[in-house]
Scaffold this active site. Structure first.
Site: not given
Length: 306
Positions: A178, A227, A298
């Site tokens: 990420r 998420s 995130e």
């Protein structure tokens, strides 16, 4: 006066759609967020560069936003300018001979995936069902635990304010979970993805498996941002850590930890950004108290929520 001057300088002067007090709840998958003081949907590179030059000269904060699928906007909104890439950044083309797909950053990732499939090119099946634009996916190196978009990037066209246009090879960029090493002000405009020839039937089968997995393990019927926390290093992912703390279904106001996936917070219809943040803090604090793991967000924040 900076924002007002910027609005006057840009309105009607460039190939862009300029608006004031744009409701960001209409531009995020969460359906949450106050207004952006100004929004500029730019349709050409010259419009993009001119917009950034004017905003910088006027001291106006700016941010580039795609489909807002990983974004939580403050209830008070954002007192700067949201920039959205438009027409010239919305092309997509597959080359069966070169086994590549070239697409603008504004193209939905889902369209890039289906374009590759129609050209019988394999390598993007893992991305089936991932929301957002190609530019956003590259900026955060979207994917699964085993596969991610950075693995497929052959080259990028990037605009860096103060430097200009650059072509970066995928091998020149560091790709992580990420995360990628592009600079914080770098704007991805176009990407060429290196794939491989495949059989359409097998590609479609893999895509259906992936989409079915997402459909069965993630909440699909309510607004969310995907998420909310990154998976930490270790045997347990964020969802399992939250679930082990008994927080599935925990709610504050209109925001609730999904009963399907404990790393998703869903909007039950009237959630505010403050509600989502309250649930996130509870998830974070309970996990840290129980395990010592410090979960990292995130989801991206825009406005005073950050």
């Amino acid at each position: 006066m900076g924002l007002y001057n910027a609005y006057l300088a840009l309105s009607g002067a460039i190939d862009a759609d300029i608006s004031r007090d744009e409701r960001m709840s209409h531009r995020t998958s969460y359906r949450i967020g106050g207004p952006a003081a100004m929004l500029a949907q730019v349709h050409t590179i010259s419009a993009l560069t001119r917009t950034i030059d004017v905003l910088t000269a006027q001291g106006v904060d700016w941010v580039v936003v795609g489909k807002g699928s990983n974004l939580l906007v403050a209830d008070e909104g954002f007192d700067g300018c949201v920039i959205v890439l438009g027409r010239d950044f919305s092309h997509v083309e597959a080359s069966s001979e070169g086994a590549t797909v070239c697409a603008g950053a504004a193209v939905p990732l889902s369209k890039v995936v289906t374009t590759a499939a129609k050209a019988c090119l394999t390598g993007l099946e893992f991305a089936c069902g991932i929301p957002g634009t190609l530019g956003g996916a590259i900026s955060m190196d979207a994917g699964t635990r085993r596969e991610w978009i950075g693995q497929r990037v052959e080259s990028l066209v990037v605009y860096r304010p103060g430097t200009g246009l650059m072509r970066r090879m995928g091998s020149e960029v560091e790709w992580g979970y990420r995360w990628c090493s592009l600079g914080p002000s770098d704007i991805v405009l176009e990407a060429t993805l290196a794939l491989a020839p495949g059989e359409r039937e097998k590609i479609d089968g893999l895509m259906e498996v992936r989409f079915s997995q997402r459909r069965s393990t993630q909440p699909m019927g309510k607004p969310s941002c995907g998420s909310v926390f990154r998976n930490p290093v270790g045997p347990k992912g964020a969802a399992r850590l939250v679930e082990d703390c008994g927080l599935k279904g925990y709610a504050h106001g209109g925001a609730q930890v999904s009963t399907t996936h404990a790393n998703f917070i869903v909007n039950n219809g009237n959630a505010t950004a403050a509600d989502v943040l309250a649930v996130m803090r509870t998830m974070h604090d309970r996990v840290r108290e129980a395990t010592g793991v410090d979960l990292q967000p995130e989801v991206k924040f825009l406005g005073r929520t950050s």
